[in-house]
Design a protein around this motif. Sequence first.
Motif, short mmCIF file in Angstrom:
data_model
loop_
_atom_site.label_atom_id
_atom_site.label_comp_id
_atom_site.label_asym_id
_atom_site.label_seq_id
_atom_site.Cartn_x
_atom_site.Cartn_y
_atom_site.Cartn_z
N GLY A 59 125.22 -3.63 64.37
CA GLY A 59 125.24 -5.08 64.47
C GLY A 59 124.05 -5.73 63.80
O GLY A 59 123.05 -5.06 63.50
N TYR A 60 124.17 -7.01 63.55
CA TYR A 60 123.07 -7.78 62.96
C TYR A 60 122.22 -8.33 64.10
O TYR A 60 122.77 -8.85 65.09
N VAL A 61 120.92 -8.21 63.96
CA VAL A 61 120.03 -8.58 65.06
C VAL A 61 118.84 -9.39 64.52
O VAL A 61 118.25 -9.03 63.49
N LYS A 62 118.52 -10.45 65.25
CA LYS A 62 117.32 -11.24 64.94
C LYS A 62 116.26 -10.80 65.94
O LYS A 62 116.45 -10.94 67.15
N ASN A 63 115.16 -10.26 65.44
CA ASN A 63 114.10 -9.75 66.32
C ASN A 63 112.88 -10.65 66.30
O ASN A 63 112.56 -11.24 65.26
N LEU A 64 112.21 -10.71 67.43
CA LEU A 64 111.01 -11.55 67.58
C LEU A 64 109.75 -10.72 67.38
O LEU A 64 109.60 -9.66 67.98
N CYS A 65 108.85 -11.22 66.54
CA CYS A 65 107.57 -10.53 66.32
C CYS A 65 106.55 -11.01 67.35
O CYS A 65 106.75 -12.03 68.03
N LYS A 66 105.45 -10.31 67.41
CA LYS A 66 104.40 -10.65 68.39
C LYS A 66 103.89 -12.08 68.19
O LYS A 66 103.57 -12.78 69.14
N ASP A 67 103.84 -12.52 66.92
CA ASP A 67 103.25 -13.83 66.63
C ASP A 67 104.28 -14.97 66.64
O ASP A 67 103.96 -16.08 66.21
N GLY A 68 105.49 -14.71 67.11
CA GLY A 68 106.49 -15.77 67.19
C GLY A 68 107.35 -15.91 65.95
O GLY A 68 108.26 -16.73 65.92
N SER A 69 107.05 -15.14 64.90
CA SER A 69 107.93 -15.12 63.74
C SER A 69 109.11 -14.19 64.04
O SER A 69 109.18 -13.60 65.12
N HIS A 70 110.02 -14.06 63.09
CA HIS A 70 111.18 -13.20 63.35
C HIS A 70 111.61 -12.48 62.08
O HIS A 70 111.17 -12.82 60.98
N TYR A 71 112.47 -11.49 62.23
CA TYR A 71 113.05 -10.80 61.08
C TYR A 71 114.46 -10.37 61.45
O TYR A 71 114.76 -10.08 62.60
#
Lengths: 249, 164
Positions: free
Chosen positions: B106-118
């Motif tokens: 599946g396609y997933v939007k992940n959250l980084c520690k600093d509030g950005s995403h990938y």
Amino acid sequence: MTTHNMLIAPDFSPDRFAGWHMFNTLIQKRANLNMHLNIPASHAEQEQVISAGDIQIIYANPFDAATLIREQGYRAIARPIGKSDEMVIAAAANSAISRLEDIQAGATVAMADNRDVKLIGLRLLEAVDIEASDLNWDVTETYQAAARKVIKGEAQVAFFLAEIFHSFSRLTKTQLSVLIESDLADISHVLLVKEDFPDAPIFLEAILSLHNDDDGKEALAELGMPQGFEPMSEEDAEFMIDLMQTLLD
Amino acid sequence: MGSPIPDAHKPDMPAEQITMTYHDGTSRTVYDTGIERPYPDGKLIVSRTNLDGIITHVNDAFIEISGYHVDELIGQQHYILRHPDMPKAAYKDLWSTAESGQKWHGYVKNLCKDGSHYWVYATVVPNVRRGETVGYTSVRRKPSRSKIEAAMTQYAQMKQDEEC
């Protein structure tokens, strides 16, 4: 003395051929084993030799290792240190293709017959919406032949095993433009032994100690594995197979 | 109740503050800056968890893109990466598929520690050892923009449905 059969997967650079013979000679001496070196010319020949049986040791590519371990009674004992299997996608330097996004459906890909390279290449092309069915495949005898196809404009891109690509002459490389090189890190060739191979411990000891002296270092350098081999546990191998499974579709 | 993950640090840049509540009943404050990090070309992002979703292994690409130190990840619930835009149903599907012994994609939007995403295309496989599932491996690849855009639309609709 019994002669054991060792098979080396054919996907190595021609420059490494002498290295495998040096490796075999040294291991025979140090482990006091008689070993016959089998170097099939193609993946099809490799499968034939293995299915004919009586191969105790295989230096296998990761894709084949999965089947050999899970279905054909082999187990991993070692892998080269710091030598993961990577691939390169390249186009002709003078072509209009300068990045992955420039590859169009209908393009022809030249490559030698290597399923790992094809699999990883296709995974990298997903990022630009290109699938296997969008491409035509021109399977060449060698990677050098694939390079010539691209340079001559007979194929738009080529897939290479990275190590072989980097061993090309400077002239060849200047005529090619690298679109991407994988950096997967966790996937490598593995040294397998048949489950019932009785001399596995002495063989493994000889392999792991190769880097301890000049002759061993020379053989390893010829193989492009200057750091030598490290032991591979059953769990290490299973983990790598799990990774390969995720790449299959 | 699981062990709660500490609240995220408030980023220096403007960010939306959101309280996430996870399936185990724990809650955590996170921040969404809306900034996307590019997926590292040519790499795979790899992690493993135990049967309870606790992270047991992460590779260098995972550490690099998530912005966490390895010690902040190992031993934590994998949902430390969960982005507030992701619908709960996607994870429910992931876990029920993996727990039934199947591969999940599946396609997933992940959250980084600093509030950005990938964004990633994720595949999860059960780690079966001698017939027994002992954990899960997740491998992420770079998705195409067209697939990301389709997933954004689908997930926005799913989130809306979940909130109704």
